[in-house]
Design a protein around this motif. Structure first.
Motif, PDB file in Angstrom:
ATOM      1  N   ASP A  24       0.712  -1.302   0.304  1.00  0.00           N
ATOM      2  CA  ASP A  24      -0.055  -0.123  -0.107  1.00  0.00           C
ATOM      3  C   ASP A  24       0.763   1.020  -0.014  1.00  0.00           C
ATOM      4  N   GLU A  27       2.307   1.555  -3.794  1.00  0.00           N
ATOM      5  CA  GLU A  27       1.097   2.172  -4.414  1.00  0.00           C
ATOM      6  C   GLU A  27       1.129   3.725  -4.117  1.00  0.00           C
ATOM      7  N   ALA A  28       0.963   4.081  -3.039  1.00  0.00           N
ATOM      8  CA  ALA A  28       0.712   5.237  -2.805  1.00  0.00           C
ATOM      9  C   ALA A  28       1.736   6.199  -3.219  1.00  0.00           C
ATOM     10  N   GLU A  31       1.709   6.197  -7.330  1.00  0.00           N
ATOM     11  CA  GLU A  31       0.412   7.129  -7.673  1.00  0.00           C
ATOM     12  C   GLU A  31       0.822   8.494  -7.480  1.00  0.00           C
ATOM     13  N   THR A  32       1.552   8.759  -6.180  1.00  0.00           N
ATOM     14  CA  THR A  32       1.869  10.382  -6.284  1.00  0.00           C
ATOM     15  C   THR A  32       2.780  11.060  -7.039  1.00  0.00           C
TER      16      THR A  32
END
Length: 62
Positions: A24, A27-28, A31-32
């Protein structure tokens, strides 16, 4: 030091420990970092997967 230098240092640190991060968090961060940079998504994903093979996750269930 300026903000860009700190960002470079932090980015290099994140890349070096990428495979140890929970999915997680990976992914954060991904994506950022890729917000508004769709043209670079594949290149960054390939770099991370090449350096950290265990990060090659199957697609998330929908």
């Amino acid at each position: 030091m300026d903000d860009n230098r700190f960002a470079e240092l932090l980015g290099n640190a994140a890349i070096s420990v990428w495979g140890d991060m929970p999915r997680d968090i990976q992914e954060a961060l991904f994506e950022t970092a890729m917000r508004g940079r769709d043209d670079l998504r594949h290149q960054l994903a390939k770099l991370l997967h090449d350096r950290h093979p265990r990060t090659q996750h199957p697609p998330r269930p929908v």
